[in-house]
Scaffold this active site. Structure first.
Site, PDB file in Angstrom:
ATOM      1  N   GLY A   1       0.802  -1.217   0.000  1.00 20.05           N
ATOM      2  CA  GLY A   1       0.000   0.000   0.000  1.00 20.05           C
ATOM      3  C   GLY A   1       0.832   1.262   0.000  1.00 20.05           C
TER       4      GLY A   1
ATOM      5  N   VAL B   1       0.057   7.066   3.991  1.00 22.54           N
ATOM      6  CA  VAL B   1       1.104   6.689   4.941  1.00 22.54           C
ATOM      7  C   VAL B   1       2.316   6.122   4.205  1.00 22.54           C
ATOM      8  CG1 VAL B   1       1.657   5.311   6.968  1.00 22.54           C
ATOM      9  CG2 VAL B   1      -0.629   6.280   6.720  1.00 22.54           C
TER      10      VAL B   1
ATOM     11  N   TYR C   1     -15.468  -2.351   8.034  1.00 26.32           N
ATOM     12  CA  TYR C   1     -14.040  -2.024   8.081  1.00 26.32           C
ATOM     13  C   TYR C   1     -13.466  -2.312   9.465  1.00 26.32           C
ATOM     14  CZ  TYR C   1      -9.805   0.885   7.958  1.00 26.32           C
ATOM     15  OH  TYR C   1      -8.514   1.339   8.043  1.00 26.32           O
TER      16      TYR C   1
ATOM     17  N   LYS D   1     -10.438  -4.970  10.436  1.00 31.94           N
ATOM     18  CA  LYS D   1      -9.178  -4.524  11.032  1.00 31.94           C
ATOM     19  C   LYS D   1      -8.943  -5.179  12.394  1.00 31.94           C
ATOM     20  CE  LYS D   1      -7.160  -1.635   8.161  1.00 31.94           C
ATOM     21  NZ  LYS D   1      -5.759  -1.823   7.724  1.00 31.94           N
TER      22      LYS D   1
ATOM     23  N   PRO E   1      -3.009   4.169  14.569  1.00 29.35           N
ATOM     24  CA  PRO E   1      -2.931   5.629  14.472  1.00 29.35           C
ATOM     25  C   PRO E   1      -4.296   6.262  14.700  1.00 29.35           C
ATOM     26  CG  PRO E   1      -2.245   4.539  12.415  1.00 29.35           C
ATOM     27  CD  PRO E   1      -2.969   3.541  13.258  1.00 29.35           C
ATOM     28  N   THR E   2      -4.284   7.484  15.151  1.00 30.08           N
ATOM     29  CA  THR E   2      -5.517   8.265  15.162  1.00 30.08           C
ATOM     30  C   THR E   2      -5.697   8.857  13.759  1.00 30.08           C
ATOM     31  OG1 THR E   2      -4.190  10.019  16.184  1.00 30.08           O
ATOM     32  CG2 THR E   2      -5.595   8.717  17.638  1.00 30.08           C
TER      33      THR E   2
ATOM     34  N   LYS F   1     -12.769  21.393   0.061  1.00 31.93           N
ATOM     35  CA  LYS F   1     -13.937  22.281   0.080  1.00 31.93           C
ATOM     36  C   LYS F   1     -13.535  23.748   0.174  1.00 31.93           C
ATOM     37  CE  LYS F   1     -17.777  19.519   1.915  1.00 31.93           C
ATOM     38  NZ  LYS F   1     -18.783  19.471   2.994  1.00 31.93           N
TER      39      LYS F   1
ATOM     40  N   TRP G   1     -19.967  19.659   6.723  1.00 35.60           N
ATOM     41  CA  TRP G   1     -20.984  18.657   7.026  1.00 35.60           C
ATOM     42  C   TRP G   1     -20.989  18.328   8.513  1.00 35.60           C
ATOM     43  CZ3 TRP G   1     -19.834  14.775   2.461  1.00 35.60           C
ATOM     44  CH2 TRP G   1     -20.286  15.354   1.261  1.00 35.60           C
TER      45      TRP G   1
END
Length: 406
Positions: free
Chosen positions: A99, A104, A228, A232, A255-256, A279, A293
């Site tokens: 990935g 990351v 998800y 995980k 991670p946060t 945006k 939002w």
């Protein structure tokens, strides 16, 4: 595969005959020497690169600029040409990063490339162009070809709140396939260590705060992204099972909310901060108001991707627990979505009106995480200040608007 010479296609050749895999071997984990990172985490070292990634590709394999001054293939060896080879010298590390074209992975590439090298480290960066990790045969072929001693596993199907709500089944199935294929292939080729990437969104929706590493399985996750989240969580289950049955040092980091250059800035499918950046850019360009939002009240701990990359490399080299570790700024650095929006507005010098669309879902209100375990290991690690990191990310997005994922 590029080995510092020869083929420069940037692609892994998986069509030729594969080496036979010897029966799995499991050396007893040996802790890395304290201080092996040298004078500081900012002085990260790396050896010759085995570059099987096209640094200009996103997770879907589309070729774009990497935004750090490199287009197309990166074929410059970091170390003696030809120093990397498929034979495994005693004590060396061949690190496979899955990935690597995502947020990351790109950050790890940059941190590694910006430092000097630790002798004996070869880095192999791969993306979806090199193998479909949902396919067991392709994953096995990749691992047979690279034969990594260490793996940083980042590959995943990811998305923001609203995409998760729509496609929970897809997030479950694809991520379960990817994770099982990667972990089992790593085991079969005798990888000594695997570091996978989890997320704080996997924690129980109803819990006490701050959350810590012991609380992952204490209740169901938030309903918005249960597919998800459960996929995980299963990485942690598998890590513990591989250790119990085979003695593997397979672990994970949590991670946060990560953000930074090379993020997915898609407004519909991206995460909150890159979506806000896009945006604001559009609102400023058109002279219109900015609509955020939700209510703006939910709170998040944001971690800059380059800080996370430095911590990932520390975990790879020096963290030897199977139990995962949270990588996060402190609880005191948590900010509301409204405060995050204000930071983006300030960084992009936007002077229009800002409104909040309260008909949109807020998602999980908070998921405050403790970084106490990290601080016990690294009490002096310095995170990039939030507003500085936001400013750098906004500048990158503006400078690379045409090539950015959006």
């Amino acid at each position: 595969m590029w080995l510092g010479g020869g083929d420069v296609s940037g692609q892994l050749d998986l069509s030729g005959p594969q080496e036979a895999i010897s029966p799995p071997w499991r050396p007893h984990p040996v802790p890395l020497a304290p201080g092996s990172l040298g004078p500081g985490l900012g002085q990260l070292l790396w050896g010759p690169v085995l570059s099987a990634v096209t640094p200009g590709s996103d997770v879907s394999g589309e070729l774009v600029s990497d935004g750090w001054g490199h287009d197309g293939l990166s074929l410059t060896p970091f170390g003696p040409t030809g120093a990397a080879n498929m034979g495994e010298p005693q004590g060396s590390m061949r690190i496979l990063v899955t990935g690597s074209s995502g947020l990351v992975g790109r950050a790890i590439q940059k941190v590694v490339a910006d430092g000097a090298r630790l002798p004996g480290e070869d880095w192999v960066f791969v993306s979806s162009k090199d193998a479909d990790l949902t396919d067991a045969a392709q994953t096995r072929a990749l691992f047979e070809k690279v034969r990594p001693t260490h793996v940083i596993h980042l590959a995943a199907m990811v998305g923001g709140l609203f995409r998760n709500i729509k496609y929970n089944l897809d997030f479950w199935r694809k991520n379960v396939h990817i994770n099982d294929n990667v972990l089992h292939s790593a085991f079969e080729v005798g990888a000594r260590k695997v570091v996978s990437c989890l997320s704080t969104c996997i924690f129980p929706d109803k819990t006490t705060y701050p959350i810590d590493e012991t609380m992952i399985h204490n209740g169901p996750p938030h309903s918005s992204n249960f597919g998800y989240s459960y996929a995980k969580r299963m990485i942690d289950v598998q890590n513990r099972a591989y250790f119990q049955q085979h003695g593997c040092t397979f672990t994970a980091v949590i991670p946060t909310n990560v953000f930074g250059p090379h993020d997915n800035f898609n407004i519909e499918d991206g995460h909150v901060l890159p979506g806000l950046i896009h945006k604001v850019h559009l609102a400023k360009s058109s002279g219109s108001a900015l609509t955020v939002w939700g209510t703006g009240k939910p709170r998040r701990q944001f971690i800059y991707s380059l800080d996370l990359a430095r911590l990932f490399i520390w975990v790879l080299r020096e963290y030897n627990e199977v139990e995962p570790i949270i990588l996060s700024v402190g609880e005191e650095d948590e900010v509301s979505i409204q405060e995050a929006a204000e930071a983006v507005v300030e960084a992009m010098d936007f002077h229009g009106d800002v409104t909040f669309d309260t008909t949109k879902s807020d998602g999980q209100f908070k998921k405050t995480a403790s970084n106490g375990k990290l601080r016990a290991y690294l009490p002096d690690f310095r995170f990039t200040p939030f507003k500085q990191a936001v400013k750098e990310t906004c500048a990158w997005f503006t400078d690379n608007y045409e090539q950015a994922r959006k």
